[in-house]
Scaffold this motif. Structure first.
Motif, PDB file in Angstrom:
ATOM      1  N   THR A   1     -26.875  66.822  64.177  1.00 45.03           N
ATOM      2  CA  THR A   1     -28.172  66.139  64.191  1.00 45.03           C
ATOM      3  C   THR A   1     -28.636  65.873  65.617  1.00 45.03           C
ATOM      4  O   THR A   1     -29.798  66.107  65.954  1.00 45.03           O
ATOM      5  CB  THR A   1     -28.074  64.806  63.417  1.00 45.03           C
TER       6      THR A   1
ATOM      7  N   HIS B   1     -29.559  69.192  67.311  1.00 41.48           N
ATOM      8  CA  HIS B   1     -30.823  69.684  66.756  1.00 41.48           C
ATOM      9  C   HIS B   1     -32.012  68.908  67.340  1.00 41.48           C
ATOM     10  O   HIS B   1     -33.028  69.493  67.707  1.00 41.48           O
ATOM     11  CB  HIS B   1     -30.808  69.574  65.230  1.00 41.48           C
ATOM     12  N   TYR B   2     -31.871  67.585  67.428  1.00 39.04           N
ATOM     13  CA  TYR B   2     -32.932  66.758  68.009  1.00 39.04           C
ATOM     14  C   TYR B   2     -33.203  67.150  69.462  1.00 39.04           C
ATOM     15  O   TYR B   2     -34.350  67.290  69.876  1.00 39.04           O
ATOM     16  CB  TYR B   2     -32.556  65.277  67.915  1.00 39.04           C
TER      17      TYR B   2
ATOM     18  N   GLN C   1     -35.069  70.444  69.651  1.00 41.14           N
ATOM     19  CA  GLN C   1     -36.488  70.271  69.325  1.00 41.14           C
ATOM     20  C   GLN C   1     -37.244  69.627  70.484  1.00 41.14           C
ATOM     21  O   GLN C   1     -38.358  70.029  70.809  1.00 41.14           O
ATOM     22  CB  GLN C   1     -36.658  69.406  68.056  1.00 41.14           C
ATOM     23  N   THR C   2     -36.624  68.627  71.105  1.00 38.77           N
ATOM     24  CA  THR C   2     -37.277  67.934  72.211  1.00 38.77           C
ATOM     25  C   THR C   2     -37.498  68.871  73.386  1.00 38.77           C
ATOM     26  O   THR C   2     -38.573  68.897  73.968  1.00 38.77           O
ATOM     27  CB  THR C   2     -36.433  66.727  72.661  1.00 38.77           C
TER      28      THR C   2
END
Length: 172
Positions: free
Chosen positions: A61, A64-65, A68-69
């Motif tokens: 998680t 993945h964050y 994306q950022t």
């Protein structure tokens, strides 16, 4: 401080790849995780315990964050038009003051220069007029006095307008 071996670094590297870290983010995260593991080992944890503790932070998680950022970061076109301040403060808090100070640095430097030159000219004219015991605005000393007063006036006016703009930007 204890350093990680190549095999231990490879374990961290493989974990990040399994969690889906992008190429752009992989080595930045790897460097961060290595520092974290070495810190935990320095305070007395064995490698396995430090590794497990760091893996909790580097979960799927979290990776993945971060992916994306970093994908929403400045693209190449935005980078071409960006200033060094924009790049440095891309993922940082711009509202605590350092970004504003860096943005207004040139204006502050110009105001300080004008104020210094103006004050120096006025002091020189004041001392010269005091020694001559006379002063006239139609003399070279009078011209220097007016230039000094103008420099000080422009610097003070610029500073006042900048602060006024800042105050109204904070309100809205």
């Amino acid at each position: 401080m204890q350093k990680l071996s190549t095999a231990q670094i490879k374990q961290l590297h493989d974990h990040l790849i399994r969690q889906g870290a992008s190429d752009a983010l992989l080595y930045e995260l790897l460097d961060h995780l290595i520092c974290e593991v070495e810190h935990y080992m320095w305070i007395g944890l064995p490698f396995e315990a430090a590794f497990d503790k760091v893996l909790l932070e580097a979960s799927h998680t979290a990776v993945h964050y971060l992916n994306q950022t970093y994908q929403t970061a400045m693209d190449l076109d935005a980078m071409r038009g960006a200033t060094l301040d924009d790049i440095v403060f891309e993922f940082r808090n711009k509202y605590y003051g350092a970004y504003d100070l860096r943005q207004s640095y040139r204006l502050s430097l110009l105001n300080a220069l004008l104020l210094g030159i103006g004050a120096f000219l006025m002091l020189v004219v004041w001392v010269a007029a005091f020694n001559q015991r006379s002063f006239s605005y139609m003399s070279p000393l009078g011209l220097l006095w007016l230039v000094g007063v103008s420099c000080v006036g422009v610097a003070v006016g610029s500073w006042f307008l900048h602060n006024l703009r800042q105050r109204y930007m904070e309100i809205s």
